[in-house]
Enzyme design. Structure first.
Site, PDB file in Angstrom:
ATOM      1  N   ASN A  13       0.888  -1.171   0.000  1.00  0.00           N
ATOM      2  CA  ASN A  13       0.000   0.000   0.000  1.00  0.00           C
ATOM      3  C   ASN A  13       0.925   1.219   0.000  1.00  0.00           C
ATOM      4  O   ASN A  13       1.588   1.499   0.996  1.00  0.00           O
ATOM      5  CB  ASN A  13      -0.851  -0.057   1.267  1.00  0.00           C
ATOM      6  CG  ASN A  13      -2.081   0.816   1.268  1.00  0.00           C
ATOM      7  OD1 ASN A  13      -2.663   1.025   2.328  1.00  0.00           O
ATOM      8  ND2 ASN A  13      -2.527   1.299   0.140  1.00  0.00           N
ATOM      9  N   ASN A  64      -6.790  10.163   0.245  1.00  0.00           N
ATOM     10  CA  ASN A  64      -6.859   9.148  -0.797  1.00  0.00           C
ATOM     11  C   ASN A  64      -6.448   9.739  -2.149  1.00  0.00           C
ATOM     12  O   ASN A  64      -6.359  10.966  -2.301  1.00  0.00           O
ATOM     13  CB  ASN A  64      -8.286   8.596  -0.877  1.00  0.00           C
ATOM     14  CG  ASN A  64      -8.660   7.804   0.367  1.00  0.00           C
ATOM     15  OD1 ASN A  64      -7.900   6.958   0.823  1.00  0.00           O
ATOM     16  ND2 ASN A  64      -9.840   8.076   0.923  1.00  0.00           N
ATOM     17  N   CYS A  73      -5.503   5.266   8.651  1.00  0.00           N
ATOM     18  CA  CYS A  73      -4.823   4.403   7.683  1.00  0.00           C
ATOM     19  C   CYS A  73      -3.834   3.525   8.433  1.00  0.00           C
ATOM     20  O   CYS A  73      -2.874   4.028   9.030  1.00  0.00           O
ATOM     21  CB  CYS A  73      -4.103   5.241   6.635  1.00  0.00           C
ATOM     22  SG  CYS A  73      -3.259   4.206   5.417  1.00  0.00           S
ATOM     23  N   GLY A  74      -4.075   2.227   8.414  1.00  0.00           N
ATOM     24  CA  GLY A  74      -3.205   1.293   9.141  1.00  0.00           C
ATOM     25  C   GLY A  74      -1.819   1.206   8.548  1.00  0.00           C
ATOM     26  O   GLY A  74      -0.808   1.301   9.271  1.00  0.00           O
ATOM     27  N   ASN A  75      -1.734   1.037   7.241  1.00  0.00           N
ATOM     28  CA  ASN A  75      -0.415   0.879   6.621  1.00  0.00           C
ATOM     29  C   ASN A  75       0.412   2.157   6.755  1.00  0.00           C
ATOM     30  O   ASN A  75       1.621   2.103   6.983  1.00  0.00           O
ATOM     31  CB  ASN A  75      -0.574   0.473   5.148  1.00  0.00           C
ATOM     32  CG  ASN A  75      -1.088  -0.955   5.014  1.00  0.00           C
ATOM     33  OD1 ASN A  75      -0.702  -1.841   5.778  1.00  0.00           O
ATOM     34  ND2 ASN A  75      -1.971  -1.184   4.054  1.00  0.00           N
ATOM     35  N   ASN A 150     -12.609   4.160  10.241  1.00  0.00           N
ATOM     36  CA  ASN A 150     -13.122   4.367   8.881  1.00  0.00           C
ATOM     37  C   ASN A 150     -14.003   3.157   8.528  1.00  0.00           C
ATOM     38  O   ASN A 150     -13.897   2.093   9.152  1.00  0.00           O
ATOM     39  CB  ASN A 150     -11.966   4.563   7.880  1.00  0.00           C
ATOM     40  CG  ASN A 150     -10.986   3.419   7.849  1.00  0.00           C
ATOM     41  OD1 ASN A 150     -11.072   2.479   8.638  1.00  0.00           O
ATOM     42  ND2 ASN A 150     -10.044   3.464   6.950  1.00  0.00           N
ATOM     43  N   HIS A 152     -15.829  -0.083   6.715  1.00  0.00           N
ATOM     44  CA  HIS A 152     -15.464  -1.261   5.896  1.00  0.00           C
ATOM     45  C   HIS A 152     -16.668  -2.186   5.770  1.00  0.00           C
ATOM     46  O   HIS A 152     -17.359  -2.463   6.765  1.00  0.00           O
ATOM     47  CB  HIS A 152     -14.324  -2.037   6.557  1.00  0.00           C
ATOM     48  CG  HIS A 152     -13.056  -1.247   6.624  1.00  0.00           C
ATOM     49  ND1 HIS A 152     -12.101  -1.290   5.643  1.00  0.00           N
ATOM     50  CD2 HIS A 152     -12.610  -0.354   7.542  1.00  0.00           C
ATOM     51  CE1 HIS A 152     -11.107  -0.468   5.944  1.00  0.00           C
ATOM     52  NE2 HIS A 152     -11.392   0.112   7.107  1.00  0.00           N
ATOM     53  N   GLU A 201     -10.479   0.127  -2.186  1.00  0.00           N
ATOM     54  CA  GLU A 201     -10.468   1.204  -1.177  1.00  0.00           C
ATOM     55  C   GLU A 201     -11.277   2.409  -1.607  1.00  0.00           C
ATOM     56  O   GLU A 201     -11.159   2.864  -2.756  1.00  0.00           O
ATOM     57  CB  GLU A 201      -9.034   1.652  -0.911  1.00  0.00           C
ATOM     58  CG  GLU A 201      -8.320   0.779   0.073  1.00  0.00           C
ATOM     59  CD  GLU A 201      -7.082   1.458   0.626  1.00  0.00           C
ATOM     60  OE1 GLU A 201      -7.116   2.650   0.958  1.00  0.00           O
ATOM     61  OE2 GLU A 201      -6.069   0.752   0.720  1.00  0.00           O
ATOM     62  N   ARG A 202     -12.040   2.910  -0.661  1.00  0.00           N
ATOM     63  CA  ARG A 202     -12.746   4.185  -0.874  1.00  0.00           C
ATOM     64  C   ARG A 202     -11.720   5.234  -1.310  1.00  0.00           C
ATOM     65  O   ARG A 202     -10.684   5.416  -0.664  1.00  0.00           O
ATOM     66  CB  ARG A 202     -13.387   4.598   0.458  1.00  0.00           C
ATOM     67  CG  ARG A 202     -13.987   5.974   0.457  1.00  0.00           C
ATOM     68  CD  ARG A 202     -14.693   6.277   1.740  1.00  0.00           C
ATOM     69  NE  ARG A 202     -13.810   6.444   2.884  1.00  0.00           N
ATOM     70  CZ  ARG A 202     -14.186   6.891   4.065  1.00  0.00           C
ATOM     71  NH1 ARG A 202     -15.455   7.180   4.267  1.00  0.00           N
ATOM     72  NH2 ARG A 202     -13.335   7.016   5.062  1.00  0.00           N
ATOM     73  N   CYS A 210      -4.701  -3.146   2.657  1.00  0.00           N
ATOM     74  CA  CYS A 210      -5.325  -2.102   3.490  1.00  0.00           C
ATOM     75  C   CYS A 210      -5.217  -2.561   4.944  1.00  0.00           C
ATOM     76  O   CYS A 210      -5.731  -3.638   5.299  1.00  0.00           O
ATOM     77  CB  CYS A 210      -6.776  -1.921   3.072  1.00  0.00           C
ATOM     78  SG  CYS A 210      -7.661  -0.704   4.053  1.00  0.00           S
ATOM     79  N   GLY A 211      -4.549  -1.760   5.764  1.00  0.00           N
ATOM     80  CA  GLY A 211      -4.337  -2.143   7.166  1.00  0.00           C
ATOM     81  C   GLY A 211      -5.620  -2.143   7.970  1.00  0.00           C
ATOM     82  O   GLY A 211      -5.930  -3.102   8.695  1.00  0.00           O
ATOM     83  N   THR A 212      -6.401  -1.055   7.845  1.00  0.00           N
ATOM     84  CA  THR A 212      -7.677  -1.027   8.561  1.00  0.00           C
ATOM     85  C   THR A 212      -8.603  -2.109   7.996  1.00  0.00           C
ATOM     86  O   THR A 212      -9.381  -2.721   8.744  1.00  0.00           O
ATOM     87  CB  THR A 212      -8.338   0.365   8.459  1.00  0.00           C
ATOM     88  OG1 THR A 212      -8.328   0.779   7.085  1.00  0.00           O
ATOM     89  CG2 THR A 212      -7.627   1.399   9.307  1.00  0.00           C
ATOM     90  N   GLY A 213      -8.487  -2.367   6.683  1.00  0.00           N
ATOM     91  CA  GLY A 213      -9.302  -3.410   6.050  1.00  0.00           C
ATOM     92  C   GLY A 213      -8.935  -4.792   6.550  1.00  0.00           C
ATOM     93  O   GLY A 213      -9.802  -5.666   6.725  1.00  0.00           O
TER      94      GLY A 213
HETATM   95  N1  LIG Z   1      -9.201   4.398   1.777  1.00  0.00           N
HETATM   96  C1  LIG Z   1      -9.302   4.516   3.210  1.00  0.00           C
HETATM   97  C2  LIG Z   1      -8.102   5.175   3.828  1.00  0.00           C
HETATM   98  C3  LIG Z   1      -6.828   4.404   3.679  1.00  0.00           C
HETATM   99  C4  LIG Z   1      -6.802   3.064   4.437  1.00  0.00           C
HETATM  100  C5  LIG Z   1      -5.484   2.385   4.298  1.00  0.00           C
HETATM  101  N2  LIG Z   1      -5.057   1.971   3.040  1.00  0.00           N
HETATM  102  C6  LIG Z   1      -5.128   1.428   5.417  1.00  0.00           C
HETATM  103  O1  LIG Z   1      -4.056   0.803   5.312  1.00  0.00           O
HETATM  104  O2  LIG Z   1      -5.820   1.346   6.417  1.00  0.00           O
HETATM  105  C7  LIG Z   1     -10.562   5.310   3.585  1.00  0.00           C
HETATM  106  O3  LIG Z   1     -11.020   6.162   2.796  1.00  0.00           O
HETATM  107  O4  LIG Z   1     -11.095   5.092   4.673  1.00  0.00           O
END
Ligand SMILES: N[C@@H](CCC[C@H](N)C(=O)O)C(=O)O
Length: 269
Positions: A13, A64, A73-75, A150, A152, A201-202, A210-213
């Site tokens: 990412n 974004n 953003c986790g990553n 955020n 998901h 990703e949004r 995606c870390g949060t994902g």
């Molecule tokens: N696209 C996400 C923000 C970025 C998240 C990211 N890539 C991660 O690693 O968590 C959003 O709009 O919430």
């Protein structure tokens, strides 16, 4: 006028990192769009600003590739840990980071003077809807709606190769159930404690990870009894693997993974 930036990636990412302590950025939304473009800019999934903070050691803002600002953003939070330590902006190996979704705590894993991996205390997840059916032109998708700061929407599949991500991703991201849009994850359980995940990703489209994902995917797996709280879950994505641990004692999610500097650059405005 020129800007110094660092291109970094975590599990593939990739973002552009700018230190706003010495270089204020007035128009991050426009720059995120301009610089993220692969043919005419630097090329990235978005722009990350590292700044000072009154309530934590440092702060993070994340934009974004379409210029929209995300709350977490986790990553990027792992890459910021590496940025700060490797560039000697801090000597701490435990760093607090202010984000729009609260303060996150980073633990840096250092080898030979450089950060290799970072564990982030991602805080407590929120299961907004455990089972949600969404109809789009392509059919109905059942998923779990999770907030990691955020939004998901996580759908389980038996065979990832059957997922037409470029088609269904944007339709689900913009579904009218999500007034703020959502990040879309498809998850296939591979074996106990191992799952494959692909993400739309949004605001950035298909990314390598995606870390949060990955955290939201682990939460959905646990909520649906496909994995266990307190046991490490490896989420394998196209760009790398993250280890996710939902601690049953404090309810926090811990995410561990790599952080890599790709190159340093200067760009003219
Ligand atoms: N696209 C996400 C923000 C970025 C998240 C990211 N890539 C991660 O690693 O968590 C959003 O709009 O919430």
């Amino acid at each position: 006028m020129t800007f110094q930036f660092t291109k970094m990636q975590g599990a593939g990412n990739d973002y552009i990192y700018v230190n706003t302590i010495n270089q204020p950025v007035k128009n991050p939304k426009e720059l995120a769009i301009q610089w993220s473009a692969y043919h005419t800019g630097i090329g990235s999934d978005g722009l990350v600003l590292i700044g000072p903070s009154k309530i934590a050691d440092f702060s993070m803002r994340i934009f974004n590739a379409d210029g929209s600002e995300a709350k977490m953003c986790g990553n990027a939070s792992r890459c910021i840990g590496k940025y700060l330590y490797d560039k000697k902006l801090t000597q701490k190996t435990q760093i607090s980071l202010e984000t729009l979704s609260g303060i996150k705590y980073l633990e840096l894993h250092v080898k030979n003077g450089k950060v290799q991996e970072v564990t982030v205390d991602m805080g407590m997840p929120e299961i907004l809807e455990e089972s949600l059916d969404l109809s789009i032109a392509d059919g109905t998708y059942t998923g779990t709606f999770v907030s990691m700061g955020n939004p998901h929407f996580v759908t389980f599949v038996d065979d990832m190769n059957q997922v037409n991500l470029p088609i269904v991703g944007p339709q689900l991201e913009h579904h009218n159930h999500f007034p703020d849009r959502a990040n879309i994850e498809f998850v296939q359980l591979l074996s106990e404690g191992n799952a494959r995940m692909r993400v739309w990703e949004r605001g950035s489209g298909i990314t390598q990870a995606c870390g949060t994902g990955a955290c939201a995917s682990a939460v959905a797996l646990i909520a649906h009894k496909k994995a266990q709280k307190g046991e490490k879950i490896l989420i394998h994505m196209d760009g790398g693997t993250l280890s996710i641990d939902w601690n049953p004692e404090n309810g926090h999610i811990y995410m561990t993974g790599n952080a890599v500097t790709v190159f340093e650059g200067t760009i003219e405005l």
